[in-house]
Design a protein around this motif. Structure first.
Motif, short mmCIF file in Angstrom:
data_model
loop_
_atom_site.label_atom_id
_atom_site.label_comp_id
_atom_site.label_asym_id
_atom_site.label_seq_id
_atom_site.Cartn_x
_atom_site.Cartn_y
_atom_site.Cartn_z
N UNK A 34 0.63 -1.09 0.06
CA UNK A 34 -0.27 -0.08 0.10
C UNK A 34 0.74 0.72 0.36
N UNK A 35 0.44 2.61 -0.39
CA UNK A 35 0.82 3.60 -0.36
C UNK A 35 -0.27 4.89 0.45
N UNK A 36 -0.05 5.10 1.21
CA UNK A 36 -0.63 6.01 2.05
C UNK A 36 0.44 7.13 2.26
N UNK A 42 5.44 5.47 4.59
CA UNK A 42 4.25 6.13 3.35
C UNK A 42 4.05 4.95 2.52
N UNK A 43 5.11 3.98 2.77
CA UNK A 43 4.63 3.13 1.43
C UNK A 43 5.50 1.65 1.92
N UNK A 49 -0.09 -12.14 8.78
CA UNK A 49 -0.85 -11.79 9.92
C UNK A 49 -1.19 -10.33 10.07
N UNK A 50 -1.66 -9.36 9.39
CA UNK A 50 -1.91 -8.13 9.48
C UNK A 50 -0.97 -7.50 10.46
N UNK A 51 0.03 -7.66 9.82
CA UNK A 51 1.33 -6.22 10.72
C UNK A 51 1.23 -5.49 9.20
N UNK A 52 1.61 -4.49 9.64
CA UNK A 52 1.81 -3.79 8.58
C UNK A 52 3.59 -3.11 9.11
N UNK A 53 4.10 -2.94 7.69
CA UNK A 53 5.64 -2.99 8.33
C UNK A 53 6.30 -1.43 6.82
N UNK A 54 6.95 -1.31 6.96
CA UNK A 54 7.50 -0.34 6.24
C UNK A 54 8.37 -1.33 4.83
N UNK A 55 7.95 -0.78 4.11
CA UNK A 55 8.04 -1.62 2.86
C UNK A 55 9.48 -2.19 2.46
N UNK A 56 10.35 -1.18 3.18
CA UNK A 56 11.53 -1.22 2.97
C UNK A 56 12.31 -2.67 3.79
N UNK A 57 11.79 -2.99 5.25
CA UNK A 57 12.14 -3.61 5.30
C UNK A 57 11.72 -5.33 4.81
#
Length: 64
Positions: A34-36, A42-43, A49-57
């Motif tokens: 996603x992009x927010x 932001x990305x 699992x439903x966890x939201x993490x940074x794209x870079x990770x």
């Protein structure tokens, strides 16, 4: 692979709050990208699992 219930819950909550500018679901990996408008995430990626993490990770994890 289809999105998990946890991913749908997180995505729908973010979308309801108008916090999703763009989204893409990767069926092969099971990740929802996603992009927010958020300056903090932001990305981002919503993991199965439903966890939201940074794209870079995720990007760094794939390189190792």
């Amino acid at each position: 692979m289809e999105p998990t219930e946890a991913q749908f819950l997180v995505f729908n909550a973010l979308d309801t709050l108008a916090l999703v500018n763009y989204d893409f679901y990767d069926q092969e990996r099971g990740n929802w990208y996603i992009d927010t408008p958020s300056p903090v995430l932001p990305r981002s990626v919503i993991l199965p699992s439903g966890e939201v993490i940074p794209f870079e990770w995720v990007q760094n994890y794939d390189e190792t």
